[in-house]
Design a protein around this motif. Structure first.
Motif, short mmCIF file in Angstrom:
data_model
loop_
_atom_site.label_atom_id
_atom_site.label_comp_id
_atom_site.label_asym_id
_atom_site.label_seq_id
_atom_site.Cartn_x
_atom_site.Cartn_y
_atom_site.Cartn_z
N LEU A 4 31.00 50.22 30.97
CA LEU A 4 31.42 51.27 31.88
C LEU A 4 32.00 52.44 31.11
O LEU A 4 31.71 53.60 31.41
N VAL A 52 30.41 56.28 31.01
CA VAL A 52 31.21 57.46 31.35
C VAL A 52 31.24 58.43 30.17
O VAL A 52 31.03 59.65 30.35
N ILE A 87 29.59 62.23 30.07
CA ILE A 87 30.41 63.40 29.74
C ILE A 87 29.81 64.16 28.57
O ILE A 87 29.69 65.39 28.61
#
Length: 100
Positions: free
Chosen positions: A38, A42, A46
């Motif tokens: 996870l 992320v 980004i």
């Protein structure tokens, strides 16, 4: 690293070589690992977003080329997410959850 392991043991986090798993009742086809993947997803989203923004903002190119670049990047990221979560297998099979 040793003080962090000792602090983890003090707070009852278990042995330093084992991670505790989080038990959630979900179908096995939807279950994904929750800790490092996870964070990886992320951070990757980004970074890809910032790079795409920088390319769109600072590199002069024709609008249609920017649109094509944006579409290619979005499609690639969506395919990467589907492959990473197991919806699309390595052989190209699409696995959808079955309703019971």
């Amino acid at each position: 690293s040793v003080p962090a392991i000792q602090a983890g043991l003090e707070y009852g986090l278990g042995q330093p070589h084992r991670l505790r798993s989080l038990s959630i009742n979900v179908p096995s086809c939807l279950a994904i690992p929750l800790i490092m993947p996870l964070v990886t997803v992320v951070v990757t989203l980004i970074v890809v977003g910032v790079v795409l923004w920088a390319i769109n903002a600072f590199i002069p190119m024709q609008g249609t080329i920017k649109s094509i670049l944006n579409i290619v990047v979005v499609v690639a990221v969506v395919l990467w997410l589907l492959y990473g979560t197991g919806v699309i297998g390595s052989s190209g099979d699409i696995k959808l959850p079955t309703l019971k």
